[in-house]
Design a protein around this motif. Structure first.
Motif, PDB file in Angstrom:
ATOM      1  N   PHE A  34       0.839  -1.195   0.000  1.00 42.72           N
ATOM      2  CA  PHE A  34       0.000   0.000   0.000  1.00 42.72           C
ATOM      3  C   PHE A  34       0.874   1.245   0.000  1.00 42.72           C
ATOM      4  CE2 PHE A  34      -3.928  -2.251   1.078  1.00 42.72           C
ATOM      5  CZ  PHE A  34      -3.414  -3.428   1.569  1.00 42.72           C
ATOM      6  N   TYR A  36       0.550   5.346   0.787  1.00 43.21           N
ATOM      7  CA  TYR A  36      -0.253   6.407   1.394  1.00 43.21           C
ATOM      8  C   TYR A  36       0.510   7.712   1.275  1.00 43.21           C
ATOM      9  CZ  TYR A  36      -3.192   2.940   3.855  1.00 43.21           C
ATOM     10  OH  TYR A  36      -4.051   1.913   4.172  1.00 43.21           O
ATOM     11  N   GLN A  38       0.844  11.367   3.379  1.00 45.17           N
ATOM     12  CA  GLN A  38       0.511  12.010   4.643  1.00 45.17           C
ATOM     13  C   GLN A  38       0.965  13.464   4.623  1.00 45.17           C
ATOM     14  OE1 GLN A  38       2.149  10.308   8.285  1.00 45.17           O
ATOM     15  NE2 GLN A  38       0.441  11.111   9.475  1.00 45.17           N
ATOM     16  N   GLY A  43      -3.967  12.568   8.780  1.00 46.14           N
ATOM     17  CA  GLY A  43      -3.813  11.131   8.736  1.00 46.14           C
ATOM     18  C   GLY A  43      -3.367  10.660   7.366  1.00 46.14           C
ATOM     19  N   PRO A  44      -2.801   9.461   7.272  1.00 48.36           N
ATOM     20  CA  PRO A  44      -2.416   8.917   5.967  1.00 48.36           C
ATOM     21  C   PRO A  44      -3.629   8.809   5.047  1.00 48.36           C
ATOM     22  CG  PRO A  44      -1.442   7.637   7.754  1.00 48.36           C
ATOM     23  CD  PRO A  44      -2.434   8.566   8.380  1.00 48.36           C
ATOM     24  N   PHE A  46      -5.010   7.186   1.582  1.00 50.55           N
ATOM     25  CA  PHE A  46      -4.745   6.044   0.707  1.00 50.55           C
ATOM     26  C   PHE A  46      -4.534   6.492  -0.733  1.00 50.55           C
ATOM     27  CE2 PHE A  46      -4.836   1.976  -1.111  1.00 50.55           C
ATOM     28  CZ  PHE A  46      -5.754   1.953  -2.149  1.00 50.55           C
ATOM     29  N   THR A  49      -3.096   0.308  -3.938  1.00 51.60           N
ATOM     30  CA  THR A  49      -2.782  -1.028  -3.460  1.00 51.60           C
ATOM     31  C   THR A  49      -2.259  -1.841  -4.634  1.00 51.60           C
ATOM     32  OG1 THR A  49      -4.673  -0.938  -1.960  1.00 51.60           O
ATOM     33  CG2 THR A  49      -3.607  -3.062  -2.249  1.00 51.60           C
ATOM     34  N   LEU A  87       4.172   7.203   2.382  1.00 50.84           N
ATOM     35  CA  LEU A  87       4.375   6.019   3.212  1.00 50.84           C
ATOM     36  C   LEU A  87       4.064   4.755   2.423  1.00 50.84           C
ATOM     37  CD1 LEU A  87       2.451   7.315   6.365  1.00 50.84           C
ATOM     38  CD2 LEU A  87       4.934   7.140   6.141  1.00 50.84           C
ATOM     39  N   PHE A 101       4.496  -0.562   8.308  1.00 54.82           N
ATOM     40  CA  PHE A 101       4.866   0.632   7.572  1.00 54.82           C
ATOM     41  C   PHE A 101       6.368   0.804   7.484  1.00 54.82           C
ATOM     42  CE2 PHE A 101       1.169   3.251   6.628  1.00 54.82           C
ATOM     43  CZ  PHE A 101       0.178   2.649   7.376  1.00 54.82           C
ATOM     44  N   GLY A 102       6.796   1.466   6.405  1.00 54.65           N
ATOM     45  CA  GLY A 102       8.136   1.996   6.330  1.00 54.65           C
ATOM     46  C   GLY A 102       8.165   3.353   7.013  1.00 54.65           C
TER      47      GLY A 102
ATOM     48  N   PHE B  42       7.134   7.169  12.689  1.00 61.59           N
ATOM     49  CA  PHE B  42       6.969   5.767  12.369  1.00 61.59           C
ATOM     50  C   PHE B  42       5.613   5.285  12.890  1.00 61.59           C
ATOM     51  CE2 PHE B  42       8.795   2.129  10.634  1.00 61.59           C
ATOM     52  CZ  PHE B  42       8.512   1.031  11.424  1.00 61.59           C
ATOM     53  N   LEU B  43       4.800   4.710  11.992  1.00 62.66           N
ATOM     54  CA  LEU B  43       3.465   4.236  12.347  1.00 62.66           C
ATOM     55  C   LEU B  43       3.518   2.775  12.756  1.00 62.66           C
ATOM     56  CD1 LEU B  43       1.093   5.692   9.643  1.00 62.66           C
ATOM     57  CD2 LEU B  43       0.535   5.524  12.054  1.00 62.66           C
ATOM     58  N   PHE B  90      -3.608   7.255  15.658  1.00 60.18           N
ATOM     59  CA  PHE B  90      -4.507   7.203  14.514  1.00 60.18           C
ATOM     60  C   PHE B  90      -5.429   5.997  14.616  1.00 60.18           C
ATOM     61  CE2 PHE B  90      -2.969  10.526  11.821  1.00 60.18           C
ATOM     62  CZ  PHE B  90      -1.619  10.649  12.096  1.00 60.18           C
ATOM     63  N   PHE B 105      -7.620   5.845   7.217  1.00 61.41           N
ATOM     64  CA  PHE B 105      -7.192   6.435   8.480  1.00 61.41           C
ATOM     65  C   PHE B 105      -7.974   7.680   8.840  1.00 61.41           C
ATOM     66  CE2 PHE B 105      -3.375   4.140   9.824  1.00 61.41           C
ATOM     67  CZ  PHE B 105      -3.191   3.326   8.731  1.00 61.41           C
ATOM     68  N   GLY B 106      -8.095   7.905  10.145  1.00 55.70           N
ATOM     69  CA  GLY B 106      -8.654   9.139  10.657  1.00 55.70           C
ATOM     70  C   GLY B 106      -7.602  10.237  10.686  1.00 55.70           C
ATOM     71  N   PRO B 107      -7.991  11.424  11.164  1.00 59.30           N
ATOM     72  CA  PRO B 107      -7.096  12.582  11.142  1.00 59.30           C
ATOM     73  C   PRO B 107      -6.043  12.594  12.246  1.00 59.30           C
ATOM     74  CG  PRO B 107      -9.206  13.193  12.050  1.00 59.30           C
ATOM     75  CD  PRO B 107      -9.344  11.777  11.591  1.00 59.30           C
TER      76      PRO B 107
END
Lengths: 111, 114
Positions: A34, A36, A38, A43-44, A46, A49, A87, A101-102, B42-43, B90, B105-107
């Motif tokens: 995926f 994303y 940001q 938030g990320p 999308f 995919t 991301l 995630f990276g 980092f998530l 998040f 994702f949310g904000p």
């Protein structure tokens, strides 16, 4: 252990200067990769995919590709509004939604 | 219109306090998640619920307790807050808990512990 590595960490581009971001991954059975975007304080969001090697997806100035070891996000003729952190994340076999995630690539596009 | 929403957006509190973050999704999804984004951006996943059932519980201090009153809501309660809990949290949701489902994702909620 599963691993996702993005490079470069940061990228500064002139408007119109195309470039590529890299996401290399080591997972036991990729189920999905995926991308994303940001923006600061948000938030990320999308983007794409990709499920199998050879697959490509496009959206405006962005194009994502996938091989068995890595994915590229190509930004063609970027504009300042493309500035963001991009991301990459993977879902592995048996992960049941545990996105890994990276660290992201911060892209700044200057006019 | 918002797909995944969180409240509050900012939370500033003292060490030792208890606080909650709320998340709601109107996408009709069955699965919801909590992620933590640290100062290095980092998530990392913390929890996941599918139809009110806990399915992912990462190595997170037991001061963190998720609660899902229904499949559209997933709240995060944090007891005895510590300085290291400062981060952006998040919430996310996906259609199912499958291995290919896209997460939205949310904000985010920026938590600052003083």
């Amino acid at each position: 252990e599963d691993q996702v590595t993005q490079s470069p960490e940061a990228l500064r581009l002139q408007e119109g200067e195309s470039s590529s971001l890299n996401c290399s991954y080591t997972v036991s059975g990729l189920r999905g990769l995926f991308w994303y975007r940001q923006d600061p304080g948000k938030g990320p969001e999308f983007l794409f995919t990709l499920y199998s090697a050879g697959e490509e997806k496009e959206k405006e100035r962005l194009k994502a590709t996938l091989t068995k070891k890595e994915s590229f996000l190509h930004i063609t003729a970027p504009k300042p509004e493309d500035s963001a952190t991009y991301l990459c994340a993977v879902l592995a076999r048996g992960s049941w939604g545990k996105l890994q995630f990276g660290a992201g690539t911060q892209v700044v596009v200057t006019p | 219109d918002t797909a995944v929403s969180q409240t509050p957006k900012y939370l500033v509190t003292q060490m030792g306090n208890d606080k909650s973050i709320k998340c709601e999704q109107n996408l009709g999804h069955d699965t919801m998640y909590w992620y933590k984004q640290d100062s290095k951006k980092f998530l990392k996943i913390m929890f996941s619920y599918n139809n009110k059932e806990l399915i992912i519980n990462e190595t997170v201090p037991n001061r963190f307790s998720p609660k899902s009153p229904d499949k559209a809501h997933l709240n995060l309660h944090i007891n005895s807050l510590e300085l290291g809990d400062s981060a952006v949290y998040f919430c996310a949701s996906s259609r199912e808990r499958g291995e290919t489902d896209t997460q939205y994702f949310g904000p985010g909620t920026r938590l600052t512990v003083l």
